[in-house]
Structures are given as structure tokens and as C-alpha cells.
Write a protein that holds these residues in place. Sequence first.
Motif, PDB file in Angstrom:
ATOM      1  N   MET A 163      21.533  25.271   3.090  1.00 20.69           N
ATOM      2  CA  MET A 163      21.031  26.129   2.025  1.00 20.69           C
ATOM      3  C   MET A 163      21.616  25.687   0.681  1.00 20.69           C
ATOM      4  SD  MET A 163      20.981  30.003   3.522  1.00 20.69           S
ATOM      5  CE  MET A 163      19.896  30.455   4.880  1.00 20.69           C
ATOM      6  N   ASP A 164      20.788  25.825  -0.379  1.00 24.29           N
ATOM      7  CA  ASP A 164      21.269  25.470  -1.704  1.00 24.29           C
ATOM      8  C   ASP A 164      21.839  26.690  -2.407  1.00 24.29           C
ATOM      9  OD1 ASP A 164      19.093  26.963  -2.592  1.00 24.29           O
ATOM     10  OD2 ASP A 164      17.807  25.203  -2.850  1.00 24.29           O
ATOM     11  N   ILE A 165      22.386  26.468  -3.604  1.00 22.55           N
ATOM     12  CA  ILE A 165      23.071  27.525  -4.343  1.00 22.55           C
ATOM     13  C   ILE A 165      22.108  28.643  -4.716  1.00 22.55           C
ATOM     14  CG2 ILE A 165      24.226  28.029  -6.535  1.00 22.55           C
ATOM     15  CD1 ILE A 165      25.521  25.255  -6.324  1.00 22.55           C
ATOM     16  N   VAL A 166      20.912  28.272  -5.187  1.00 20.30           N
ATOM     17  CA  VAL A 166      19.945  29.285  -5.619  1.00 20.30           C
ATOM     18  C   VAL A 166      19.559  30.199  -4.462  1.00 20.30           C
ATOM     19  CG1 VAL A 166      17.629  29.668  -6.536  1.00 20.30           C
ATOM     20  CG2 VAL A 166      19.048  27.852  -7.490  1.00 20.30           C
ATOM     21  N   THR A 167      19.293  29.615  -3.298  1.00 22.11           N
ATOM     22  CA  THR A 167      18.900  30.412  -2.130  1.00 22.11           C
ATOM     23  C   THR A 167      20.013  31.361  -1.711  1.00 22.11           C
ATOM     24  OG1 THR A 167      17.455  28.634  -1.344  1.00 22.11           O
ATOM     25  CG2 THR A 167      18.117  30.306   0.256  1.00 22.11           C
ATOM     26  N   LEU A 168      21.244  30.873  -1.662  1.00 19.63           N
ATOM     27  CA  LEU A 168      22.367  31.720  -1.258  1.00 19.63           C
ATOM     28  C   LEU A 168      22.612  32.835  -2.279  1.00 19.63           C
ATOM     29  CD1 LEU A 168      24.808  28.987   0.072  1.00 19.63           C
ATOM     30  CD2 LEU A 168      23.773  30.819   1.420  1.00 19.63           C
ATOM     31  N   ALA A 169      22.473  32.515  -3.558  1.00 23.34           N
ATOM     32  CA  ALA A 169      22.651  33.538  -4.590  1.00 23.34           C
ATOM     33  C   ALA A 169      21.564  34.611  -4.481  1.00 23.34           C
ATOM     34  CB  ALA A 169      22.631  32.902  -5.975  1.00 23.34           C
ATOM     35  N   ARG A 170      20.342  34.201  -4.167  1.00 23.33           N
ATOM     36  CA  ARG A 170      19.255  35.166  -4.003  1.00 23.33           C
ATOM     37  C   ARG A 170      19.473  36.037  -2.773  1.00 23.33           C
ATOM     38  NH1 ARG A 170      13.526  32.540  -4.129  1.00 23.33           N
ATOM     39  NH2 ARG A 170      12.921  34.711  -4.496  1.00 23.33           N
ATOM     40  N   ILE A 171      19.980  35.437  -1.692  1.00 20.27           N
ATOM     41  CA  ILE A 171      20.285  36.219  -0.488  1.00 20.27           C
ATOM     42  C   ILE A 171      21.333  37.279  -0.808  1.00 20.27           C
ATOM     43  CG2 ILE A 171      21.383  36.113   1.785  1.00 20.27           C
ATOM     44  CD1 ILE A 171      20.019  33.394   2.180  1.00 20.27           C
ATOM     45  N   TYR A 218      22.234  34.178 -16.398  1.00 21.27           N
ATOM     46  CA  TYR A 218      21.324  35.312 -16.567  1.00 21.27           C
ATOM     47  C   TYR A 218      22.001  36.424 -17.363  1.00 21.27           C
ATOM     48  CZ  TYR A 218      19.191  39.763 -15.203  1.00 21.27           C
ATOM     49  OH  TYR A 218      18.649  41.020 -15.217  1.00 21.27           O
ATOM     50  N   SER A 219      23.258  36.713 -17.042  1.00 19.22           N
ATOM     51  CA  SER A 219      23.993  37.759 -17.746  1.00 19.22           C
ATOM     52  C   SER A 219      24.129  37.429 -19.233  1.00 19.22           C
ATOM     53  CB  SER A 219      25.379  37.951 -17.119  1.00 19.22           C
ATOM     54  OG  SER A 219      25.270  38.338 -15.759  1.00 19.22           O
ATOM     55  N   ARG A 232       7.666  39.046  -9.184  1.00 26.47           N
ATOM     56  CA  ARG A 232       7.645  38.334 -10.464  1.00 26.47           C
ATOM     57  C   ARG A 232       8.146  36.892 -10.344  1.00 26.47           C
ATOM     58  NH1 ARG A 232      12.095  41.703 -10.933  1.00 26.47           N
ATOM     59  NH2 ARG A 232      14.051  40.644 -11.428  1.00 26.47           N
ATOM     60  N   TYR A 233       8.280  36.407  -9.128  1.00 20.25           N
ATOM     61  CA  TYR A 233       8.670  35.017  -8.916  1.00 20.25           C
ATOM     62  C   TYR A 233       7.782  34.099  -9.776  1.00 20.25           C
ATOM     63  CZ  TYR A 233       9.534  30.592  -6.532  1.00 20.25           C
ATOM     64  OH  TYR A 233       9.872  29.297  -6.250  1.00 20.25           O
ATOM     65  N   PRO A 234       8.358  33.075 -10.426  1.00 20.96           N
ATOM     66  CA  PRO A 234       9.725  32.537 -10.353  1.00 20.96           C
ATOM     67  C   PRO A 234      10.653  33.044 -11.453  1.00 20.96           C
ATOM     68  CG  PRO A 234       8.345  31.000 -11.534  1.00 20.96           C
ATOM     69  CD  PRO A 234       7.464  32.189 -11.208  1.00 20.96           C
ATOM     70  N   TRP A 235      10.370  34.217 -12.014  1.00 21.76           N
ATOM     71  CA  TRP A 235      11.116  34.712 -13.162  1.00 21.76           C
ATOM     72  C   TRP A 235      12.195  35.709 -12.757  1.00 21.76           C
ATOM     73  CZ3 TRP A 235       9.322  31.826 -16.962  1.00 21.76           C
ATOM     74  CH2 TRP A 235       7.973  31.452 -16.974  1.00 21.76           C
ATOM     75  N   THR A 236      13.326  35.680 -13.492  1.00 20.95           N
ATOM     76  CA  THR A 236      14.225  36.823 -13.495  1.00 20.95           C
ATOM     77  C   THR A 236      13.801  37.763 -14.630  1.00 20.95           C
ATOM     78  OG1 THR A 236      15.789  35.488 -14.779  1.00 20.95           O
ATOM     79  CG2 THR A 236      16.229  35.755 -12.423  1.00 20.95           C
ATOM     80  N   VAL A 237      13.460  37.189 -15.777  1.00 19.08           N
ATOM     81  CA  VAL A 237      12.864  37.951 -16.873  1.00 19.08           C
ATOM     82  C   VAL A 237      11.472  37.379 -17.084  1.00 19.08           C
ATOM     83  CG1 VAL A 237      13.054  38.704 -19.265  1.00 19.08           C
ATOM     84  CG2 VAL A 237      15.130  38.294 -17.919  1.00 19.08           C
ATOM     85  N   TYR A 238      10.459  38.193 -16.842  1.00 13.13           N
ATOM     86  CA  TYR A 238       9.080  37.704 -16.746  1.00 13.13           C
ATOM     87  C   TYR A 238       8.662  36.935 -17.998  1.00 13.13           C
ATOM     88  CZ  TYR A 238       4.198  37.690 -15.309  1.00 13.13           C
ATOM     89  OH  TYR A 238       2.941  37.299 -14.912  1.00 13.13           O
ATOM     90  N   THR A 275      13.815  31.802 -15.840  1.00  9.15           N
ATOM     91  CA  THR A 275      13.523  31.579 -14.424  1.00  9.15           C
ATOM     92  C   THR A 275      14.759  31.800 -13.556  1.00  9.15           C
ATOM     93  OG1 THR A 275      14.065  29.214 -14.504  1.00  9.15           O
ATOM     94  CG2 THR A 275      11.793  29.857 -15.043  1.00  9.15           C
ATOM     95  N   ILE A 276      14.519  31.890 -12.262  1.00  9.55           N
ATOM     96  CA  ILE A 276      15.605  32.077 -11.300  1.00  9.55           C
ATOM     97  C   ILE A 276      16.573  30.903 -11.349  1.00  9.55           C
ATOM     98  CG2 ILE A 276      16.151  32.250  -8.839  1.00  9.55           C
ATOM     99  CD1 ILE A 276      13.426  33.662  -8.505  1.00  9.55           C
ATOM    100  N   GLU A 277      16.048  29.679 -11.401  1.00 10.46           N
ATOM    101  CA  GLU A 277      16.900  28.495 -11.417  1.00 10.46           C
ATOM    102  C   GLU A 277      17.794  28.467 -12.647  1.00 10.46           C
ATOM    103  OE1 GLU A 277      13.733  28.524 -10.796  1.00 10.46           O
ATOM    104  OE2 GLU A 277      13.437  27.634  -8.813  1.00 10.46           O
ATOM    105  N   ASP A 278      17.296  28.972 -13.774  1.00 11.96           N
ATOM    106  CA  ASP A 278      18.090  28.991 -15.004  1.00 11.96           C
ATOM    107  C   ASP A 278      19.171  30.057 -14.987  1.00 11.96           C
ATOM    108  OD1 ASP A 278      16.534  26.968 -16.111  1.00 11.96           O
ATOM    109  OD2 ASP A 278      15.113  28.381 -17.009  1.00 11.96           O
ATOM    110  N   SER A 279      19.073  31.013 -14.064  1.00 14.69           N
ATOM    111  CA  SER A 279      19.920  32.205 -14.101  1.00 14.69           C
ATOM    112  C   SER A 279      21.220  32.066 -13.330  1.00 14.69           C
ATOM    113  CB  SER A 279      19.136  33.397 -13.536  1.00 14.69           C
ATOM    114  OG  SER A 279      17.938  33.619 -14.257  1.00 14.69           O
ATOM    115  N   VAL A 280      21.298  31.116 -12.394  1.00 10.80           N
ATOM    116  CA  VAL A 280      22.445  31.018 -11.495  1.00 10.80           C
ATOM    117  C   VAL A 280      23.666  30.490 -12.235  1.00 10.80           C
ATOM    118  CG1 VAL A 280      23.288  30.003  -9.352  1.00 10.80           C
ATOM    119  CG2 VAL A 280      20.905  30.654  -9.554  1.00 10.80           C
TER     120      VAL A 280
END
Length: 476
Positions: free
Chosen positions: A1-9, A83-84, A394-400, A404-409
Motif C-alpha cells: 500500500m502507498d502513503i495516500v491509500t493508508l492515509a485515506r484508510i 491539506y491543513s 467528491r473524488y479526487p478532491w479534498t476541496v472540490y 486533490t487528495i494527492e496534494d493533501s497528504v
Amino acid sequence: MDIVTLARIQFAMTTIFHFFFVPFSIGTGVVVAIMETLYVIKKDEKYRRMTKFWGNIFLLSFAVGVVTGIIQEFQFGMNWSDYSRFVGDIFGAPLALEALLAFFLESTFLGLWIFTWDRVSPKLHATFFWLVTLGSMLSAFWILAANSFMQHPVGYTLNNGRAEMTDFGALLANPQVWYEFLHVITAAITMGGIIVAGLSAFRLLKKDKDIDRDFFKKSMRIGFAVALFGSFTVLLAGDEQMKYLVEEQPMKFAAMEGTYEDTGSPAAWTVVAWANEAEHHQVFGISIPYMLSILAFNEPFGSIDGMDTVNQQLIETYGDRNYYPPVNTLFWSFRIMAGFGALMLLVSGLGLYFTRKKKPWLFEKRWLLWVVAITLFTPFIANTAGWLITELGRYPWTVYGLFTIEDSVSPNVSVTSLLISNIVYFLLFSGLGGTMVYLVKREMDHGPEKEAFGEISQGDNQDGYEDPFDKEAFEG
């Protein structure tokens, strides 16, 4: 698993577990407030006993909800630091108001409610708990105001790669927040009623002769009444929110309906289906003609853009990438949420009918009590399914449309650290969940015969007991 997937889990795990207890405490709080109001109006001691007993259940959910909320905030800074940084200026105001206004209101009056039994008038004491309930709803509002910005950004400007607030009023006027708030609160009210009714059913199923059956029968009817109101209003609120999504988040709506191609007019509603997400087409489906047009537009005509069309529009607007969300998850989550919502409406309505004084059949048939008891678990499933729709849709966005999710980790986390923290959180949540179930079961086993909030019931050994909050304890 990659970082993005684990963070989403980890985000999914913390959010879902926390959201078990948010509507739990809001909903049971409404029921307890109604019970104490009935005591004030009718002066009947049984409603006071109900208030104390079910108030204990509320306190347990409140305590666990606070702990899980802290954990959720912690993992934002740990796994989603970029993201924060991006939304920090936007989220600062509503989250500060949630802590300084709503939570302080909730916790202050909860303390007053716990420690002022027989020390203030019944009306004032009941007012304390209504303020607790108001505080819990205000907490939900400010959290949803932040979440609604993620769904529909308003009142901001982009500066140095960050979203900065320009209009706080726009956050409050965001139509998304009001659709979400009404949906969440009505679902919480439904959950509170179902929990009281379901736990009462489990208690009535016991063959112990010492059980105060009249207490739990009356509790069950109050739970049914609250759940009937909540389940009816949540269907209305959910219907309005879904219609709003047709224009605001067409990809989410199309995925919920499993529609890859434009429907044309009239649009058929797909009852069951399965999609090949890799090749973007529906494998099979069973549809009802005209139904989707009626659900979406309240009339038997009107078309819905399919995911293929919406994906192309998003590519033209935001750039070339895959904008398809997890279709099967959204499709079935929506049907699970709506199906269990309808089930709770049916059970609460029939439950009230079958517990009327003339023919209380439900109390006489164990299999009907088992139906009510098992229904206890449905609001947890329905709420989880609804939250999956909200966040995954709203995938692939954290903020629509902005981030994106990848930019947020967080850039400095590793697979190893995420694996370890996921395991730790899972064990912690399992322990908290198990403790919560144990404590609720213990309260149910004790029953209303044991006085709440540290008061000693008749027959207990009172030798040497001193109330630490009694004014005489501070004298001499």
C-alpha cells in the motif's frame, strides 16, 4: 500500500468511528430532553426515572464521542498537513466557534444538569438539558460548515497556494451546509429514537422477573414516536439534498445512480446494478422507467448527465485526469442508506401502532420484539453509508475543484509510520467500542432500579456515605 491509500484508510476509520457517536449523543439527547419535559409537564415520577436512566446512556456516548473527536483532529495534523495548511484560514473560524461556543455551552450545562438534581426547579433543570442538546446541534453545525466548504467552496480567495477567507457570512449562507445539517440532525433524531426503542426491546426479551417491564414499554413508545418523526423528516431532507447534487455535484449523483451514459428523457431509475469500474461501463442493471426523473425533478420527464459526460466536462475545466469516483461503493451505499431509512420509518410507525393500549401485540410477540431489537443496529449502518457517499463522492478532491487528495497528504510521513498508526488506532477504537458496549450493557442490566448519577437507591448500605456536593460537607 502507498502513503495516500493508508492515509485515506486512517481518515475513513477515524471518521466512521467518530460518527458512530455524534448522532448517538445528539439523538439520545433529544429523547432524554423530551422525557424530562414530560416529567415537568405531567409531574409523573416515571418520566424522571426515564430521564435519569437514559441520561446515563447519553453520557456514555458523549464521553466516547469526545475522545474519538480528539483523535480525528490529531490525525489531520499527522497525515494531512498540506491539506491543513490549505484550508487552515477557512476552518479556523468555524472550528473555534465549535470549541469556544458550542462545546462550552454543551459541557457547561451538562455539568449543571448532572449535579443539580433537586437543587433547582424541575423547569430550570430541564432547560439545562435542552441547552445541552442545542449545544450538541451547534457543534454539528460548525463542523458541517467546514465540511460544506470542502463540498462547495465559497467566501474565499487563493493566495500563495492557500485558501483565505474573504466572507465569513458566505460560509453560513452556503446552501450545502443547510442541506447537510438538516440531513445529519434528522438522522441523529431517528437514531436516538431507534436506540431507545431497540435497547428497550432487548431488555423486554429477558425473562428476568425483576425487570420493570412497564418502564421499558413506555420508553419504547417514546423512542418509536421520536424515531417516526426523525425518519420521516430525514427522508424529506435527504431527498432535497439529492436534488441539490444534480446540479452541484453531478458526478456524485450519477455515480450514486450507476449511470455512465446520459439517460435521456424520461430517465429510468436503476434498482440494482454492478459496474465495471476499470472499463467504465455497467455490467448489468434492473431499471424502473420514469422513476429517476420523478425522483430528481418531481416530474415524469428530465434527463441526467452520465459519468462519461461529466468526466469530460471536468477534464475541460480542471485538466486531464480520471474523475470517476468508486461507483459500486456509492451506488450501493446510497441504497443501503435509503433502504434502512425506510425500514426505520416502517418499524417506528408500526411499532407505535402495535403498542397502543387496546392491542399491544408487539409486547406479546417475542419475534416482533426481536425485529425491534435488531433494528437497533440499522442507524449505525445507514449513517456510515451516508458518510461514505459524502466523502467518496467528491473524488479526487479534498476541496472540490481546488485541492486533490494527492496534494493533501503530509510530505514527511512514511508507509511504516502509517501502518503503525493505523494498527494503533484500530486497537484503540476496538477497545473504546468494546468498552462502550460493555458499559451500555451493564447499565441495561442494572435497569432503572439503580439510581443514576451516584445517588444511592433504597436498600443499599448508606453507612458512611457522604455526598461530596452537599453543602454540609464543606462545613466544620
